[in-house]
Motif scaffolding. Sequence first.
Motif, short mmCIF file in Angstrom:
data_model
loop_
_atom_site.label_atom_id
_atom_site.label_comp_id
_atom_site.label_asym_id
_atom_site.label_seq_id
_atom_site.Cartn_x
_atom_site.Cartn_y
_atom_site.Cartn_z
N ASP A 33 0.81 -1.22 0.00
CA ASP A 33 0.00 0.00 0.00
C ASP A 33 0.85 1.27 0.00
O ASP A 33 2.02 1.26 0.39
CB ASP A 33 -1.00 0.02 1.17
CG ASP A 33 -2.15 -0.97 0.96
OD1 ASP A 33 -2.41 -1.31 -0.22
OD2 ASP A 33 -2.77 -1.38 1.95
N LEU A 96 -0.98 -3.56 -3.84
CA LEU A 96 -2.06 -2.71 -3.36
C LEU A 96 -3.22 -3.57 -2.86
O LEU A 96 -3.70 -4.43 -3.60
CB LEU A 96 -2.51 -1.83 -4.54
CG LEU A 96 -3.52 -0.74 -4.28
CD1 LEU A 96 -2.96 0.30 -3.32
CD2 LEU A 96 -3.89 -0.07 -5.61
N CYS A 118 -2.50 -5.51 -8.16
CA CYS A 118 -3.77 -5.36 -7.45
C CYS A 118 -4.80 -6.32 -8.03
O CYS A 118 -4.57 -6.95 -9.07
CB CYS A 118 -4.28 -3.92 -7.55
SG CYS A 118 -4.68 -3.38 -9.21
N THR A 122 -10.06 -3.85 -7.85
CA THR A 122 -9.32 -2.64 -7.45
C THR A 122 -8.97 -1.82 -8.69
O THR A 122 -9.14 -0.60 -8.73
CB THR A 122 -8.05 -3.02 -6.66
OG1 THR A 122 -8.45 -3.66 -5.46
CG2 THR A 122 -7.21 -1.80 -6.33
#
Length: 499
Positions: A33, A96, A118, A122
């Motif tokens: 993240d 992520l 991701c 997302t």
Amino acid sequence: MTKDTKITFYGGIHEIGGNKFLVEDKGTRIFLDFGMQMGKVNDYFSEFLKPRALNGMGDLFEFGLLPKLKGLYRQDYAKHMGFGGKEETAFDALVLTHAHVDHAAYIHYLRPDIPVYCSEATKLILQGIEDTGGKDDYLTFKHNFRIYENKKGEMSRGKGEDYQEPRKISVFENAKKFSIDSIEVEPLAVDHSLPGVTGIILHTSKGSIGYTADIRYHGRRASDTERFVERCGNSDIDVLLCEGTRVEETFSATEFSVEQDVKTIVNKTKGLVVCTYPTRDLDRLLSFYNAAKESERDLVIDLKQAYLLKLFQTSDQWKNVFPKPDDKRIKVYLPRKSWGLVGRDDISRYWTEKQLLQDYDVWEREFVDYGNAVNYRDVSGKQKNYIFYCNDYQLQQLIDVRPIEGSSYIRSQTEPFDDEMELKEERVKRWIEHFGLITSEKDWIHTHVSGHGSGDQIKKVIEGTDAKSLVPIHTEHEEYHRKWHDNVVNAQWNGSIAL
Ligand SMILES: [Zn+2]
């Protein structure tokens, strides 16, 4: 470069959100993240006092809101502010967990050659945010501070839009492991207030790291959370990074109880049902959609939701989970915008269809031709047929729609948790009261469940994962983690822990 295996915490410690965790293993460096520290950022900046692009990352560096790391940031900003920019990238990936700003917002500052991993959902949500007019660029990198030679042979300033390239986005599949150099990544779906949220297990050369992302058991996807916790339990986790946003709370209602509340209110309402909920929480949209179906009303959504539903139709995994934007129980609301021509009688006589289209942004225009598009006159004329989505930034639409007596308002989002939100909600209340949707007898109707598990749920995560040590993240109440685990490691902001 260090060859140790360690995690460094550049945000998300002693605070809710802003997760930026750097994991290093045998020279491999990946971020888990890269979000905005909402609380700390709001201490210094506001809507009208923003970090300046002209200073690159500098305005955020000033207050320690981004880590000063060479080889991480976009070279156009880095060069312009004199913070290197010519070096090779020193980072291998960003993994992520989901598309909320406190986890994803600062992708904007990253070099475009750092791959972002991701889930498909997302990616779709980030695409929705980017395409529907937010200034945030997630999937597309727009070069700033470019000079080019114009037709007259003069050096001119380029526009970011003219120099853009897609970022390197890699979509991972749920529960399918992949490797980033020495680190094996195992992405596992979890339940949260957004589709496609993913907990992560990292298998490094020195042991395994579990990361809950934002997690709960009380949504539509509790079984995902169960599988994540079970998989952690079987993975010999050395360090668990465990969220605790609502760890001091002792109770959570469920998404199904929200759906039930909505159904009850809708069934009792004789006029229009006006509602608001988080724009991209499609599981909440489903609660309202199911209530609409049961009461034989239609759910009137806004253009951003219509666009997002359209994007989700491109996914085999998600297209049957959420309704199509032209579903027979969905209507797409065309608000009056710009010159406000929609719904006027003199369209075709005085104003042309082309001029009407010009009221809308390019991405909005296709919906004007949808068979299920409605405007304020349609909604106003048949109020008992509709559940009408109207968020806090769209309240002017009530002036056009004019709810009749016997209409109601359902607020289905988080309650204010600071003074600024308190003031904003007071303003909304005044509007709602003005239109007779709350009265002295009829109260503000609030039904909502959070994206985060209450204490009992977090305890279950901690016990089920059975990690050797535990780092509380995304929380202001580490004392609960300490109560439930006898080896809690205290991470510091910008500090590291070794595996
Ligand atoms: Zn979140």
